[in-house]
Motif scaffolding. Sequence first.
Motif, PDB file in Angstrom:
ATOM      1  N   ALA A  27       0.308   7.260   5.009  1.00 53.95           N
ATOM      2  CA  ALA A  27       0.162   8.554   5.681  1.00 53.95           C
ATOM      3  C   ALA A  27       1.260   9.524   5.276  1.00 53.95           C
ATOM      4  O   ALA A  27       1.030  10.743   5.185  1.00 53.95           O
ATOM      5  N   ARG A  28       2.465   9.002   5.037  1.00 53.63           N
ATOM      6  CA  ARG A  28       3.611   9.851   4.683  1.00 53.63           C
ATOM      7  C   ARG A  28       3.865   9.906   3.180  1.00 53.63           C
ATOM      8  O   ARG A  28       4.880  10.447   2.752  1.00 53.63           O
ATOM      9  N   SER A  29       2.963   9.331   2.391  1.00 49.67           N
ATOM     10  CA  SER A  29       3.098   9.310   0.927  1.00 49.67           C
ATOM     11  C   SER A  29       4.402   8.661   0.465  1.00 49.67           C
ATOM     12  O   SER A  29       5.025   9.094  -0.501  1.00 49.67           O
ATOM     13  N   ILE A  30       4.810   7.604   1.191  1.00 48.21           N
ATOM     14  CA  ILE A  30       5.975   6.813   0.772  1.00 48.21           C
ATOM     15  C   ILE A  30       5.445   5.740  -0.169  1.00 48.21           C
ATOM     16  O   ILE A  30       5.152   4.601   0.227  1.00 48.21           O
ATOM     17  N   VAL A  31       5.285   6.136  -1.421  1.00 50.85           N
ATOM     18  CA  VAL A  31       4.571   5.317  -2.387  1.00 50.85           C
ATOM     19  C   VAL A  31       5.370   5.217  -3.672  1.00 50.85           C
ATOM     20  O   VAL A  31       5.986   6.191  -4.108  1.00 50.85           O
ATOM     21  N   ASP A  32       5.360   4.028  -4.267  1.00 48.17           N
ATOM     22  CA  ASP A  32       5.967   3.841  -5.584  1.00 48.17           C
ATOM     23  C   ASP A  32       4.964   4.251  -6.660  1.00 48.17           C
ATOM     24  O   ASP A  32       3.895   3.639  -6.787  1.00 48.17           O
ATOM     25  N   ILE A  33       5.311   5.280  -7.413  1.00 47.02           N
ATOM     26  CA  ILE A  33       4.470   5.734  -8.510  1.00 47.02           C
ATOM     27  C   ILE A  33       4.920   5.027  -9.787  1.00 47.02           C
ATOM     28  O   ILE A  33       6.104   5.064 -10.123  1.00 47.02           O
TER      29      ILE A  33
END
Length: 342
Positions: A27-33
Amino acid sequence: MIYWWAIPAVASVSFILTAVLRRYALARSIVDIPNARSSHSIPTPRGGGVAIVVAFLLALPFLAWAQLVTIPAVVALGGAGAMVAIIGFMDDHGHIAARWRLLGHFCAAVWSLFWLGGFPQIIVFGMTLDLSWFGVILAAFYLVWMLNLYNFMDGIDGIASIEAITACLGACLLYWLSGYESLMWVPITLSMAVSGFLFWNFPPARIFMGDAGSGFLGVVLGILSIQAAWTAPELLWAWLILLGVFVVDATFTLVRRLIRGDKVYEAHRSHAYQFASRKYRKHLPVTLAVGGLNVLWLLPIALSVIEFGVDGALGLVVAYIPLVILAIKFHAGEIEEKQALS
């Protein structure tokens, strides 16, 4: 009174918290790209290791209340673990300069050693050594290295979880066989906290552990090894043997990069397990191989030290030699571009 019923509850809490953290991260876009230094190929939420931290720290007061763990041990584990986890959490959500992270790590190490009573006597090739204040300094560096190497080794799906679970359950088996059952409660609790998270992190991972979880595991495992050494010096060697895959790969890679003059604080993909995962194009076989090495190779050697009187330092050497050979075979510490061309 038997409190074994509480152990599955720790796994359940960790499982549920990881699910909540995954939804929050998405939801908060705390994502490893994925980037050039990544071992994964699709964007994946991170920070799930906080579930391990919370589940374990919530269990510690219960263990103290039930008189299954001493208050100093709880304070040492809880204080140092929480400090490292907070630093890792802040770094996961922003950036903390390496020097400040390192200062915080040493503070956590000193805190735990204060409550443990320092560093006990150790037995090296039959000689009993009381290192006094030098032992405390050595132990502080050992704990800082343990938490950082665990962070370095948390680079493919499930590997850090499998390492923690097999090491903890292996230690519990050794405690049970050698009559130190009172030491079993903390490692089995930690293994359950990690198991709840592993459901979400098993290859292919649906969430990553993050620095908060990996650093926490490293320092807690290091503290457990020193706590055990206060009960019986040979237990320190047993823990070092059980954690051999991570210790050898991380240390061998670091030394090789230092000799080459690399900036060791920069991200890289030159650990043996990372080369292996690229060679086999999957994380799962490498993660399972680590578990297999822990159970089928390292645990029997640790058992021989505890049950059959094999010298701990000798057992460590025997255990580590094949691991060093594997590190060389899988190019630990070599330049990635060099391997791509070969």
